[in-house]
Write a protein that holds these residues in place. Structure first.
Motif, PDB file in Angstrom:
ATOM      1  N   LEU A 363     -43.181 -19.725  62.839  1.00 26.16           N
ATOM      2  CA  LEU A 363     -42.809 -18.527  62.093  1.00 26.16           C
ATOM      3  C   LEU A 363     -44.061 -17.737  61.734  1.00 26.16           C
ATOM      4  CD1 LEU A 363     -40.212 -20.087  59.632  1.00 26.16           C
ATOM      5  CD2 LEU A 363     -39.712 -18.790  61.704  1.00 26.16           C
ATOM      6  N   THR A 364     -43.930 -16.421  61.756  1.00 27.77           N
ATOM      7  CA  THR A 364     -45.032 -15.580  61.309  1.00 27.77           C
ATOM      8  C   THR A 364     -45.059 -15.549  59.783  1.00 27.77           C
ATOM      9  OG1 THR A 364     -43.698 -13.560  61.244  1.00 27.77           O
ATOM     10  CG2 THR A 364     -44.736 -14.145  63.358  1.00 27.77           C
ATOM     11  N   SER A 365     -46.130 -15.017  59.219  1.00 27.36           N
ATOM     12  CA  SER A 365     -46.241 -14.931  57.760  1.00 27.36           C
ATOM     13  C   SER A 365     -45.133 -14.061  57.182  1.00 27.36           C
ATOM     14  CB  SER A 365     -47.617 -14.378  57.373  1.00 27.36           C
ATOM     15  OG  SER A 365     -47.836 -13.112  57.965  1.00 27.36           O
ATOM     16  N   ARG A 366     -44.760 -12.985  57.884  1.00 22.65           N
ATOM     17  CA  ARG A 366     -43.683 -12.127  57.385  1.00 22.65           C
ATOM     18  C   ARG A 366     -42.346 -12.856  57.405  1.00 22.65           C
ATOM     19  NH1 ARG A 366     -43.557  -6.843  60.752  1.00 22.65           N
ATOM     20  NH2 ARG A 366     -43.840  -8.361  62.439  1.00 22.65           N
ATOM     21  N   GLU A 367     -42.111 -13.653  58.444  1.00 22.40           N
ATOM     22  CA  GLU A 367     -40.872 -14.424  58.510  1.00 22.40           C
ATOM     23  C   GLU A 367     -40.831 -15.492  57.420  1.00 22.40           C
ATOM     24  OE1 GLU A 367     -39.963 -14.087  63.322  1.00 22.40           O
ATOM     25  OE2 GLU A 367     -41.226 -15.699  62.545  1.00 22.40           O
ATOM     26  N   VAL A 368     -41.959 -16.108  57.132  1.00 22.98           N
ATOM     27  CA  VAL A 368     -42.022 -17.101  56.053  1.00 22.98           C
ATOM     28  C   VAL A 368     -41.683 -16.455  54.720  1.00 22.98           C
ATOM     29  CG1 VAL A 368     -43.591 -18.554  54.714  1.00 22.98           C
ATOM     30  CG2 VAL A 368     -43.631 -18.657  57.214  1.00 22.98           C
ATOM     31  N   VAL A 369     -42.219 -15.264  54.457  1.00 20.55           N
ATOM     32  CA  VAL A 369     -41.926 -14.569  53.203  1.00 20.55           C
ATOM     33  C   VAL A 369     -40.435 -14.252  53.104  1.00 20.55           C
ATOM     34  CG1 VAL A 369     -42.316 -12.450  51.882  1.00 20.55           C
ATOM     35  CG2 VAL A 369     -44.240 -13.601  52.969  1.00 20.55           C
ATOM     36  N   ALA A 370     -39.854 -13.751  54.192  1.00 18.50           N
ATOM     37  CA  ALA A 370     -38.428 -13.416  54.172  1.00 18.50           C
ATOM     38  C   ALA A 370     -37.564 -14.656  53.960  1.00 18.50           C
ATOM     39  CB  ALA A 370     -38.036 -12.712  55.463  1.00 18.50           C
ATOM     40  N   LEU A 371     -37.874 -15.746  54.677  1.00 18.57           N
ATOM     41  CA  LEU A 371     -37.103 -16.976  54.509  1.00 18.57           C
ATOM     42  C   LEU A 371     -37.276 -17.558  53.105  1.00 18.57           C
ATOM     43  CD1 LEU A 371     -37.487 -18.959  57.866  1.00 18.57           C
ATOM     44  CD2 LEU A 371     -35.403 -17.990  56.884  1.00 18.57           C
ATOM     45  N   SER A 372     -38.452 -17.378  52.520  1.00 19.53           N
ATOM     46  CA  SER A 372     -38.691 -17.882  51.167  1.00 19.53           C
ATOM     47  C   SER A 372     -37.762 -17.219  50.163  1.00 19.53           C
ATOM     48  CB  SER A 372     -40.149 -17.625  50.763  1.00 19.53           C
ATOM     49  OG  SER A 372     -41.035 -18.313  51.615  1.00 19.53           O
ATOM     50  N   TRP A 373     -37.382 -15.961  50.462  1.00 22.62           N
ATOM     51  CA  TRP A 373     -36.557 -15.198  49.514  1.00 22.62           C
ATOM     52  C   TRP A 373     -35.080 -15.198  49.907  1.00 22.62           C
ATOM     53  CZ3 TRP A 373     -38.260 -14.635  44.986  1.00 22.62           C
ATOM     54  CH2 TRP A 373     -37.730 -13.699  44.098  1.00 22.62           C
ATOM     55  N   SER A 374     -34.718 -15.993  50.900  1.00 27.75           N
ATOM     56  CA  SER A 374     -33.329 -16.006  51.365  1.00 27.75           C
ATOM     57  C   SER A 374     -32.521 -17.159  50.779  1.00 27.75           C
ATOM     58  CB  SER A 374     -33.299 -16.093  52.893  1.00 27.75           C
ATOM     59  OG  SER A 374     -33.813 -17.341  53.331  1.00 27.75           O
ATOM     60  N   LEU A 413     -27.194 -17.642  39.196  1.00 21.77           N
ATOM     61  CA  LEU A 413     -27.230 -16.234  38.813  1.00 21.77           C
ATOM     62  C   LEU A 413     -28.564 -15.594  39.190  1.00 21.77           C
ATOM     63  CD1 LEU A 413     -25.235 -14.327  37.426  1.00 21.77           C
ATOM     64  CD2 LEU A 413     -26.440 -14.733  35.290  1.00 21.77           C
ATOM     65  N   VAL A 414     -29.662 -16.293  38.927  1.00 24.19           N
ATOM     66  CA  VAL A 414     -30.986 -15.736  39.223  1.00 24.19           C
ATOM     67  C   VAL A 414     -31.157 -15.518  40.722  1.00 24.19           C
ATOM     68  CG1 VAL A 414     -33.453 -16.274  39.263  1.00 24.19           C
ATOM     69  CG2 VAL A 414     -32.141 -16.603  37.170  1.00 24.19           C
ATOM     70  N   THR A 415     -30.762 -16.494  41.516  1.00 23.00           N
ATOM     71  CA  THR A 415     -30.962 -16.364  42.970  1.00 23.00           C
ATOM     72  C   THR A 415     -29.942 -15.419  43.596  1.00 23.00           C
ATOM     73  OG1 THR A 415     -29.604 -18.347  43.359  1.00 23.00           O
ATOM     74  CG2 THR A 415     -31.983 -18.642  43.160  1.00 23.00           C
ATOM     75  N   LEU A 416     -28.689 -15.534  43.191  1.00 19.22           N
ATOM     76  CA  LEU A 416     -27.639 -14.732  43.807  1.00 19.22           C
ATOM     77  C   LEU A 416     -27.807 -13.251  43.494  1.00 19.22           C
ATOM     78  CD1 LEU A 416     -25.158 -14.964  45.595  1.00 19.22           C
ATOM     79  CD2 LEU A 416     -23.775 -15.283  43.543  1.00 19.22           C
ATOM     80  N   VAL A 417     -28.070 -12.945  42.233  1.00 18.19           N
ATOM     81  CA  VAL A 417     -28.220 -11.543  41.835  1.00 18.19           C
ATOM     82  C   VAL A 417     -29.649 -11.061  42.079  1.00 18.19           C
ATOM     83  CG1 VAL A 417     -28.059  -9.903  39.928  1.00 18.19           C
ATOM     84  CG2 VAL A 417     -26.368 -11.742  40.141  1.00 18.19           C
ATOM     85  N   GLY A 418     -30.633 -11.834  41.575  1.00 17.51           N
ATOM     86  CA  GLY A 418     -32.018 -11.402  41.713  1.00 17.51           C
ATOM     87  C   GLY A 418     -32.471 -11.323  43.162  1.00 17.51           C
ATOM     88  N   GLN A 419     -32.342 -12.425  43.901  1.00 15.00           N
ATOM     89  CA  GLN A 419     -32.757 -12.410  45.297  1.00 15.00           C
ATOM     90  C   GLN A 419     -31.794 -11.601  46.164  1.00 15.00           C
ATOM     91  OE1 GLN A 419     -33.047 -16.720  45.954  1.00 15.00           O
ATOM     92  NE2 GLN A 419     -35.269 -16.558  45.981  1.00 15.00           N
ATOM     93  N   GLY A 420     -30.502 -11.666  45.841  1.00 16.29           N
ATOM     94  CA  GLY A 420     -29.525 -10.927  46.638  1.00 16.29           C
ATOM     95  C   GLY A 420     -29.757  -9.428  46.612  1.00 16.29           C
ATOM     96  N   LEU A 421     -30.104  -8.891  45.443  1.00 15.78           N
ATOM     97  CA  LEU A 421     -30.317  -7.451  45.324  1.00 15.78           C
ATOM     98  C   LEU A 421     -31.656  -7.002  45.896  1.00 15.78           C
ATOM     99  CD1 LEU A 421     -28.924  -6.760  41.723  1.00 15.78           C
ATOM    100  CD2 LEU A 421     -27.872  -6.154  43.902  1.00 15.78           C
ATOM    101  N   THR A 422     -32.623  -7.894  45.956  1.00 12.39           N
ATOM    102  CA  THR A 422     -33.967  -7.497  46.409  1.00 12.39           C
ATOM    103  C   THR A 422     -34.277  -7.937  47.838  1.00 12.39           C
ATOM    104  OG1 THR A 422     -34.875  -9.531  45.423  1.00 12.39           O
ATOM    105  CG2 THR A 422     -34.896  -7.537  44.066  1.00 12.39           C
ATOM    106  N   PHE A 423     -33.374  -8.686  48.471  1.00 14.75           N
ATOM    107  CA  PHE A 423     -33.665  -9.198  49.810  1.00 14.75           C
ATOM    108  C   PHE A 423     -33.765  -8.072  50.838  1.00 14.75           C
ATOM    109  CE2 PHE A 423     -32.296 -11.549  53.768  1.00 14.75           C
ATOM    110  CZ  PHE A 423     -33.478 -12.270  53.894  1.00 14.75           C
ATOM    111  N   MET A 429     -39.494  -3.750  53.776  1.00 14.23           N
ATOM    112  CA  MET A 429     -40.920  -3.613  53.499  1.00 14.23           C
ATOM    113  C   MET A 429     -41.739  -4.451  54.484  1.00 14.23           C
ATOM    114  SD  MET A 429     -42.951  -4.483  49.977  1.00 14.23           S
ATOM    115  CE  MET A 429     -42.754  -6.250  50.207  1.00 14.23           C
ATOM    116  N   LEU A 430     -41.214  -5.618  54.859  1.00 18.43           N
ATOM    117  CA  LEU A 430     -41.919  -6.479  55.801  1.00 18.43           C
ATOM    118  C   LEU A 430     -41.821  -5.969  57.239  1.00 18.43           C
ATOM    119  CD1 LEU A 430     -40.788  -9.965  54.422  1.00 18.43           C
ATOM    120  CD2 LEU A 430     -43.073  -8.959  54.230  1.00 18.43           C
ATOM    121  N   GLY A 431     -40.897  -5.046  57.471  1.00 22.55           N
ATOM    122  CA  GLY A 431     -40.743  -4.511  58.826  1.00 22.55           C
ATOM    123  C   GLY A 431     -40.117  -5.490  59.800  1.00 22.55           C
TER     124      GLY A 431
END
Length: 559
Positions: A363-374, A413-423, A429-431
């Motif tokens: 995985l690239t660094s951008r993919e790692v960041v995206a998966l970290s927030w999924s 709640l934190v992951t579903l709403v927080g991560q869900g709204l910002t994913f 942003m990561l392209g």
């Protein structure tokens, strides 16, 4: 709640789900994040509320959702990415549960290790619904979708098995590591075997699946059969459902007719839409239940427990991804990924080799960041924690049960709403975007190959049946026109040299004209019906023909 009130509640819930889906489609906000907030708002109002029945969720809601997701997954793609999928769905889930348990034991006053591992097991498995909904809307690369999907399919079995071991230790006061490992392995292996057996039974039912209604009935029953059989044999019913879905989904082209596939797909989309909507509303409505038992705890204890739970969930995932991606290349390839062709007798093109290498690479660094927030959590976490017994074998209250419920709710709640709204903003942003031109190229290469196979088969038919020359020539003319269209799209894609789909004004105009012609035919058929010249039954038959014709039209040019 009376039957009348229940019906009104269900109708109101359906109305909310439809409105939220409409809002989500126009704002880009995930419905999976909006529905729990509406559920919380409703829970704070006076009036009837619906509590979460864990048995209902685990036996009625979870099997069809998992089975539907497995049907839409790719068994081959999951195998290509097996290392990262197993890493996230098994190893990371186990490590999350253990670290949360240790954190509770060390920092939360009075908490036991077993109780901590129980809440850790509940909050460890991500629910990929929100992340996948967002990912598909922002056109996340197929490899990322496969990893998120594969993780979500397999992690529930790991978490629920781990939870049962932790609860047994908390209730009985004894824990044996060899016994726990043996129980986990038995549950996993048994679940795989049961799932494969159920898929084999579905294959035996092939003579009945040509009829779309019978195919739907078998498809809807399959996840419940797999789950109940697994649980009856004391193995992982969840894993049995997933394995059955993956195998059946892989074999669907050979098992069912085209009409059955179209109808079954539509039925499962409706099932997913309603079940997921009710599930996310249900999450928000559990707030009163999880808050009412907190009066017995010090504020500092609650804060520390929540910090441990949320902290481990949010921080361990990126750390784990970074660490596992640093493994030696040789180990990376052995544990998953395609480093060489599956069929050595059939040479690959340069583009096929490039695609295989793309699947096999780290995985690239951008993919790692995206998966970290999924890693959004969902109703499975709440259902799991609600299965905790009220008392231990000695009759004492289950240790810190109310605190464990609250910590799980906060994590969800934190992951579903927080991560869900910002994913979605994070992915943009990561392209990270799928290569649309490459996807269209694959589709048109496959279409061209299929047409060429059909032309070759027509030559065989013409040689065996000389009397069919007229029909063969007519069909060959139609196929050659289609082949020319596909090759024209491939030429356009090759000339563009971009990852975006190129536009073709001529092709766009042709699609628009074909849709206009279909609309005109529909309008004329309705006029015939309204004037009494065409019965409604015949209208539906002709409309269905036009609907299938329209369904064959691509949504975008060059697709």
């Amino acid at each position: 709640m009376s039957t009348h009130s229940t019906l009104l509640f269900v109708l109101a819930a359906v109305a909310v789900i439809v409105v939220v889906r409409w809002v989500a489609a126009r704002t880009g906000l995930p419905a999976a994040a909006l529905l729990p907030l509406i559920g919380i708002a409703y829970a704070l109002l006076p009036g009837p509320n619906i509590g979460l029945d864990p048995d209902l969720v685990l036996m009625i809601v979870l099997p069809p959702l998992l089975y539907s997701a497995a049907l839409d997954s790719s068994l081959l793609d999951i195998r290509r990415n097996l290392r990262i999928v197993v890493s996230l769905s098994v190893l990371l889930v186990l490590l999350t549960g253990v670290l949360v348990g240790i954190g509770f034991h060390l920092f939360v006053a009075g908490a036991t290790l077993a109780a901590g591992i129980a809440v850790g097991a509940a909050i460890a498995p991500p629910d990929p619904v929100a992340a996948l909904a967002v990912g598909r809307r922002v056109n996340l690369p197929p490899k990322m979708v496969t990893i998120i999907q594969g993780e979500g399919l397999l992690n529930d079995a790991t978490a629920l098995t781990m939870l049962s071991v932790a609860v047994a230790a908390a209730v009985g006061g004894e824990f044996s590591f060899p016994s726990a490992v043996g129980q986990f392995v038995l549950a996993a292996v048994g679940g795989v075997a049961v799932g494969a057996a159920v898929a084999w039974l579905v294959r035996l039912a092939r003579p009945f699946t040509a009829d779309p209604l019978l195919s739907n009935a078998i498809s809807l029953a399959t996840p419940f059969v797999a789950y109940l059989l697994g649980e009856e044999l004391h193995v992982s019913g969840v894993l049995a459902v997933v394995i059955a879905g993956l195998i059946v989904g892989h074999k669907t082209p050979q098992l069912t007719s085209g009409a059955a596939r179209l109808q079954t797909s539509a039925v499962w989309r409706l099932v997913d839409f309603l079940l997921e909507g009710f599930v996310f509303l249900l999450i928000g409505q559990q707030l009163p239940e999880v808050v009412k038992g907190l009066r017995q705890y010090e504020t500092s204890t609650i804060v520390i427990a929540v910090a441990v739970s949320v902290g481990v969930v949010l921080l361990l995932r990126p750390a784990w991804l970074v660490m596992t991606q640093s493994l030696p290349r040789s180990l990376h390839t052995r544990l998953g990924g395609i480093s060489e062709q599956d069929d050595p007798d059939e040479p690959w093109s340069a583009r096929q080799i490039e695609r295989a290498d793309r699947n096999a690479r780290r995985l690239t660094s951008r993919e790692v960041v995206a998966l970290s927030w999924s890693g959004t959590r969902g109703v499975i976490s709440l259902a799991a924690i609600f299965t905790l017994p009220l008392t231990t074998n000695s009759g004492a209250p289950f240790p810190d049960r109310d605190l464990l419920l609250f910590c799980t709710f906060v994590v969800v709640l934190v992951t579903l709403v927080g991560q869900g709204l910002t994913f979605a903003p994070l992915v943009r942003m990561l392209g990270l975007r799928a290569n649309e031109a490459d996807q269209a190229r694959v589709r048109n290469e496959a279409r061209s190959a299929a047409v060429e196979a059909a032309l070759a088969r027509l030559d065989e038919v013409a040689a065996v049946e000389p009397d069919s020359a007229v029909s063969v020539n007519t069909t060959r003319t139609q196929l050659l026109a289609r082949l020319a269209r596909y090759r024209g799209r491939l030429d356009l894609l090759e000339q563009s040299g971009s990852s975006e789909l190129p536009t073709s004004p001529a092709y766009e105009a042709a699609l628009r004209i074909r849709r206009t012609a279909i609309d005109a035919q529909r309008e004329e058929l309705v006029r015939w019906r309204d004037s009494g010249r065409l019965p409604d039954e015949e209208l539906r038959v002709l409309e269905r023909e036009l609907d299938h014709e329209e369904l064959l039209l691509p949504r975008r040019s060059s697709s």
